[in-house]
Design an enzyme around this catalytic site. Structure first.
Site, PDB file in Angstrom:
ATOM      1  N   GLU A 291     -38.933  27.833  65.097  1.00 43.84           N
ATOM      2  CA  GLU A 291     -39.340  28.306  66.337  1.00 43.84           C
ATOM      3  C   GLU A 291     -37.919  28.474  67.057  1.00 43.84           C
ATOM      4  O   GLU A 291     -36.828  28.310  66.503  1.00 43.84           O
ATOM      5  CB  GLU A 291     -40.031  27.187  67.236  1.00 43.84           C
ATOM      6  CG  GLU A 291     -39.440  26.022  67.383  1.00 43.84           C
ATOM      7  CD  GLU A 291     -38.119  25.752  68.498  1.00 43.84           C
ATOM      8  OE1 GLU A 291     -38.398  26.487  69.434  1.00 43.84           O
ATOM      9  OE2 GLU A 291     -37.217  24.996  68.373  1.00 43.84           O
TER      10      GLU A 291
ATOM     11  N   HIS B 270     -40.896  25.870  72.219  1.00 41.10           N
ATOM     12  CA  HIS B 270     -40.518  25.731  73.546  1.00 41.10           C
ATOM     13  C   HIS B 270     -41.735  26.095  74.252  1.00 41.10           C
ATOM     14  O   HIS B 270     -41.897  27.069  75.234  1.00 41.10           O
ATOM     15  CB  HIS B 270     -39.344  26.354  73.945  1.00 41.10           C
ATOM     16  CG  HIS B 270     -38.009  25.876  73.444  1.00 41.10           C
ATOM     17  ND1 HIS B 270     -37.918  26.030  72.011  1.00 41.10           N
ATOM     18  CD2 HIS B 270     -37.088  25.210  74.305  1.00 41.10           C
ATOM     19  CE1 HIS B 270     -36.527  25.122  71.898  1.00 41.10           C
ATOM     20  NE2 HIS B 270     -36.100  24.856  73.145  1.00 41.10           N
TER      21      HIS B 270
ATOM     22  N   SER C 203     -36.101  20.922  69.238  1.00 41.69           N
ATOM     23  CA  SER C 203     -35.064  22.153  69.681  1.00 41.69           C
ATOM     24  C   SER C 203     -33.766  21.462  69.002  1.00 41.69           C
ATOM     25  O   SER C 203     -33.562  21.354  67.856  1.00 41.69           O
ATOM     26  CB  SER C 203     -34.912  21.985  71.467  1.00 41.69           C
ATOM     27  OG  SER C 203     -33.898  23.220  71.773  1.00 41.69           O
TER      28      SER C 203
END
Length: 347
Positions: A245, A315, A141
């Site tokens: 992502e 995630h 992330s």
């Protein structure tokens, strides 16, 4: 997701000179650099380079997970600090990272969580120290900012995967054991379970354009990666396999970020494309929205490169640990990619 801002000013610069040294003028990487292999019983450093943990239990869980994996834990001096939404000031968080890389006792560095704020640290990291003391760095992330900058400035292979306070379920723990302790040349192919469905629906991949491509992996979180556009903290995209992502981003924002990658010339340089999950990326109210399918059709298909989506990256509860900078072969028809070479020195 919070957008990142760098803090400047001559007063701050003067205060941070001992920490910064000469790394602000770091040269281009001198080739790919592999971290030493990890063993059970080694010491792992827990750091918080992004957002603060909202509960002390998260910090405890991160420690317990590392210990359950057979590692000894050493915490950064400010890993439980708070400065607004951040886990300490920029100088404190960067100082913890620099100290962990310099600490000969520490064999790996695991980020407690993501969130936002890691990009603020990039001018403060000691890249010469990192290159002189290569070691495993794990997180995802917001940690994409660290992966990208360290790859650009040092060539060190780092690892996009579960954070310390995240879910260390059987799948994630197995990924860790196989990659770091057993040093497997991993084959990353989704685990599908049909359960009571006639055909499997969970963890499905979708081929965008078939074919096989080879190259080094680059990427991570789309929002964080594109926020670095125009900076010196992005590695070269030429010949790379780009994996991406994201989470909680409306499709129009996803389209805007792919447009940024196109306009900066990054998409035209890559050899292959892998998209993981875009979790909770739903269109908002109004006149409708482009779908993710249409966004990939517009931005990826014209590249005429092997591409697929749906990889277990992002995630999600079960996720791959992906070596950023690792050399892989991807098969877009099979929806998989595999390591071609070891990602640790001395293996």
């Amino acid at each position: 997701m919070d957008r990142r801002r760098f803090i400047g000013g001559t007063a701050l610069t003067a205060a941070l000179l001992p920490l910064i040294g000469m790394q602000g003028a770091a040269a281009a990487p001198r080739g790919r650099l592999l971290p030493p292999a990890l063993n059970k019983g080694d010491t792992v450093g827990l750091v918080s380079p992004s957002s603060a943990s909202s509960e002390r239990l998260s910090l405890q869980l991160a420690r317990e997970a590392m210990e359950a994996l057979g590692l000894v834990v050493k915490t950064g001096e400010h890993y439980d600090a708070r400065y607004g939404h951040l886990a300490g000031t920029d100088a404190e968080r960067a100082g913890d990272l620099n100290a962990m890389f310099a600490d000969k006792q520490v064999k790996a560095i695991v980020c407690v969580r993501g969130g936002s704020g890691a990009a603020r640290l990039l001018p403060l990291l000691d890249y010469e120290r990192i290159r002189a003391n290569p070691k495993v760095l794990l997180g995802y992330s917001d940690i994409t900012a660290l992966h990208s900058a360290i790859q650009a400035r040092t060539g060190l292979v780092t690892f996009h995967g579960q954070i310390g306070a995240g879910s260390w379920n059987r799948f994630n723990a197995d990924q860790f054991e196989r990659l770091f302790f057993k040093r497997e040349l991993m084959n990353y192919q989704n685990v599908m379970d049909s359960k009571d469905e006639l055909v499997p629906r969970r963890n499905r991949t979708l081929t965008l354009r078939g074919g096989v491509a080879r190259g080094e992996l680059i990427g991570g979180n789309l929002t964080v990666l594109t926020a670095l556009a125009g900076s010196s903290y992005l590695p070269d995209f030429t010949g790379k396999i780009l994996f991406l992502e994201d989470v909680e981003e409306a499709p129009y924002r996803i389209d805007r970020m792919f447009t940024t990658l196109k306009l900066m010339g990054a998409l035209d340089k890559i050899a292959g494309f892998i998209f993981g999950e875009c979790t909770d990326c739903k269109p908002g109210d109004g006149y409708g929205s482009l779908t993710l399918d249409q966004i990939f059709d517009d931005h990826i298909l014209p590249l005429k490169i092997p591409a697929y989506r749906g990889a277990m990256i992002g995630h999600i509860r079960e996720q791959f640990i992906v070596p950023v900078g690792g050399k892989v072969e991807m098969d877009a028809d099979a929806g998989s990619f595999r390591l071609l070479e070891p990602v640790f020195s001395g293996v």
